[in-house]
Design a protein around this motif. Sequence first.
Motif, short mmCIF file in Angstrom:
data_model
loop_
_atom_site.label_atom_id
_atom_site.label_comp_id
_atom_site.label_asym_id
_atom_site.label_seq_id
_atom_site.Cartn_x
_atom_site.Cartn_y
_atom_site.Cartn_z
N ASN A 69 11.15 3.04 8.06
CA ASN A 69 9.79 3.01 8.59
C ASN A 69 8.75 2.56 7.57
O ASN A 69 7.55 2.62 7.83
CB ASN A 69 9.40 4.40 9.14
CG ASN A 69 9.43 5.47 8.06
OD1 ASN A 69 9.91 5.24 6.96
ND2 ASN A 69 8.92 6.66 8.39
N CYS A 70 9.20 2.13 6.41
CA CYS A 70 8.29 1.64 5.37
C CYS A 70 7.76 0.26 5.73
O CYS A 70 8.53 -0.64 6.09
CB CYS A 70 9.01 1.55 4.03
SG CYS A 70 9.39 3.13 3.27
N GLY A 71 6.45 0.09 5.63
CA GLY A 71 5.86 -1.21 5.90
C GLY A 71 6.35 -2.28 4.95
O GLY A 71 6.53 -3.44 5.33
N GLY A 72 6.59 -1.90 3.69
CA GLY A 72 7.01 -2.87 2.69
C GLY A 72 8.37 -3.46 2.96
O GLY A 72 8.68 -4.56 2.51
N LYS A 73 9.19 -2.73 3.71
CA LYS A 73 10.55 -3.21 3.99
C LYS A 73 10.53 -4.45 4.87
O LYS A 73 11.45 -5.25 4.85
CB LYS A 73 11.36 -2.10 4.64
CG LYS A 73 12.86 -2.32 4.56
CD LYS A 73 13.63 -1.04 4.79
CE LYS A 73 15.10 -1.23 4.51
NZ LYS A 73 15.86 0.04 4.63
N GLU A 110 6.67 1.62 -8.81
CA GLU A 110 5.32 1.57 -8.25
C GLU A 110 5.32 1.59 -6.73
O GLU A 110 4.42 2.17 -6.10
CB GLU A 110 4.60 0.31 -8.75
CG GLU A 110 4.34 0.27 -10.24
CD GLU A 110 3.31 1.29 -10.69
OE1 GLU A 110 2.36 1.55 -9.94
OE2 GLU A 110 3.49 1.85 -11.80
N THR A 111 6.31 0.96 -6.10
CA THR A 111 6.32 0.82 -4.65
C THR A 111 7.38 1.68 -3.96
O THR A 111 7.50 1.63 -2.73
CB THR A 111 6.58 -0.64 -4.24
OG1 THR A 111 7.91 -1.02 -4.68
CG2 THR A 111 5.55 -1.58 -4.85
N GLU A 119 -1.59 1.42 -1.98
CA GLU A 119 -1.63 2.76 -2.54
C GLU A 119 -1.82 3.79 -1.42
O GLU A 119 -2.66 3.62 -0.54
CB GLU A 119 -2.78 2.84 -3.53
CG GLU A 119 -3.02 4.19 -4.15
CD GLU A 119 -4.25 4.19 -5.04
OE1 GLU A 119 -4.58 5.28 -5.55
OE2 GLU A 119 -4.86 3.12 -5.21
N VAL A 120 -1.05 4.86 -1.47
CA VAL A 120 -1.17 5.92 -0.48
C VAL A 120 -2.54 6.59 -0.61
O VAL A 120 -2.97 6.99 -1.69
CB VAL A 120 -0.06 6.98 -0.68
CG1 VAL A 120 -0.24 8.13 0.29
CG2 VAL A 120 1.32 6.34 -0.51
N TYR A 143 -11.29 -1.76 -3.66
CA TYR A 143 -10.33 -2.38 -4.57
C TYR A 143 -9.23 -1.39 -4.99
O TYR A 143 -8.89 -1.30 -6.15
CB TYR A 143 -11.07 -2.95 -5.78
CG TYR A 143 -12.15 -3.92 -5.35
CD1 TYR A 143 -11.84 -5.21 -4.97
CD2 TYR A 143 -13.48 -3.51 -5.27
CE1 TYR A 143 -12.82 -6.08 -4.53
CE2 TYR A 143 -14.47 -4.38 -4.83
CZ TYR A 143 -14.13 -5.66 -4.46
OH TYR A 143 -15.10 -6.53 -4.01
N TYR A 144 -8.70 -0.68 -4.00
CA TYR A 144 -7.61 0.24 -4.27
C TYR A 144 -6.32 -0.54 -4.49
O TYR A 144 -6.24 -1.75 -4.29
CB TYR A 144 -7.47 1.26 -3.15
CG TYR A 144 -7.26 0.69 -1.77
CD1 TYR A 144 -6.01 0.27 -1.33
CD2 TYR A 144 -8.34 0.59 -0.88
CE1 TYR A 144 -5.82 -0.25 -0.06
CE2 TYR A 144 -8.16 0.08 0.40
CZ TYR A 144 -6.90 -0.34 0.80
OH TYR A 144 -6.74 -0.85 2.06
N GLY A 145 -5.28 0.18 -4.91
CA GLY A 145 -4.04 -0.46 -5.30
C GLY A 145 -3.33 -1.19 -4.17
O GLY A 145 -3.10 -0.63 -3.11
N ARG A 146 -2.99 -2.44 -4.46
CA ARG A 146 -2.23 -3.25 -3.49
C ARG A 146 -1.20 -4.08 -4.24
O ARG A 146 -1.42 -4.48 -5.38
CB ARG A 146 -3.16 -4.20 -2.72
CG ARG A 146 -4.22 -3.52 -1.85
CD ARG A 146 -5.10 -4.58 -1.20
NE ARG A 146 -6.09 -4.04 -0.26
CZ ARG A 146 -7.34 -3.73 -0.59
NH1 ARG A 146 -7.75 -3.88 -1.85
NH2 ARG A 146 -8.18 -3.26 0.32
N GLY A 147 -0.09 -4.38 -3.56
CA GLY A 147 0.94 -5.23 -4.15
C GLY A 147 1.92 -4.47 -5.01
O GLY A 147 1.84 -3.24 -5.16
N PRO A 148 2.89 -5.17 -5.61
CA PRO A 148 3.99 -4.51 -6.33
C PRO A 148 3.56 -3.79 -7.60
O PRO A 148 4.30 -2.94 -8.10
CB PRO A 148 4.95 -5.65 -6.64
CG PRO A 148 4.10 -6.88 -6.64
CD PRO A 148 3.06 -6.64 -5.57
#
Length: 247
Positions: A69-73, A110-111, A119-120, A143-148
Motif C-alpha cells: 500500500n506504499c505510494g512509492g512502490k 530515508e524512504t 515526508e510523513v 518545502y517539506y521533504g520530498r524524493g529519495p
Amino acid sequence: MIFHLETAKSQHCGCSPILCCSKNGYCGANDDYCFSGCQSGPCRKSREPLDRIVTQQFFDRIISQANNNCGGKRFYTRDSFLEAANTTSDFNSSTTRLEIAAMFAHFTHETEHFCYIEEVNGSSRDYCDENNRQYPCAPGKNYYGRGPFLLSWNYNYGPCGQSLGLDLLRQPELVGSSPTVAFRTGLWFWINSVRPVLSQGFGATIRAINRMECNGGNPGAVNARVEYYTEYCKQLGVIKPVANNTC
C-alpha cells in the motif's frame, strides 16, 4: 556479461580504501583512476555502464520490501533512476559500485525501501526560512521533504531547481509528482553535499545527510544505514571498507 570489482595489490598510493590509485599514483573514483593501470582500491577490469550496476534485480530486491500500500512502490522505478542519472552531468562516467551501495543505503533508509514519496506529516511543518532572501518562499508553498533524500527547505529547493532547470520554489510539488524529477533532486543533493565526503568513509556520508543522528543522537538509525550499506556492498560484489563506517 557480469562485471566484478577487484582490489589490486597496494603500491603505496596512500588512497582512502574506497578510492582507486591510478597508474600515475593519484587517488580518484572515475575511470581515469579505476580502469587501465589502476594499482589499488576498487579497480575495474572494464568500463562499466550504470545500468550494469543498478540492475532490475538489485532495485527490485529493495522496493519489494516496501508494503504493497506504499505510494512509492508505484512511483519509484529503476528506469526513472537511470533516466535521472543520464541527465546528470559526470555521474555515469565517475560512479562506482561502492558509491551506488552507499547511495542506495541512504535511499533505502530515508524512504523505507522506496515506500515514501514525501515526508510523513511533512505538510504540517514549516520549512520556510524567511531570512533567506536569495531563495524566498513562494506564497502558499511548503518545502517539506520530498524524493529519495527528502529534499527540504526553500534554501535547498531553490538552488536544486536552478541546477535542474526547474522552478522548484514555485512548484515544489514537482518533486513528489515525477519519479525522474525526484531522483534528479536526490542526485543533485548527493553530488553537492554527500559525494565530496565519500572518500572519508560511509560514516561521513551519514553526517552529511543527517548529522543529528551522529555522536549518539540516533544510533539505531546509524546502525540501520550501515547495515544496508554492508548488504548492498555484498550484493554488488565490492569489498566494504573496514574503517570509518559510522559517525
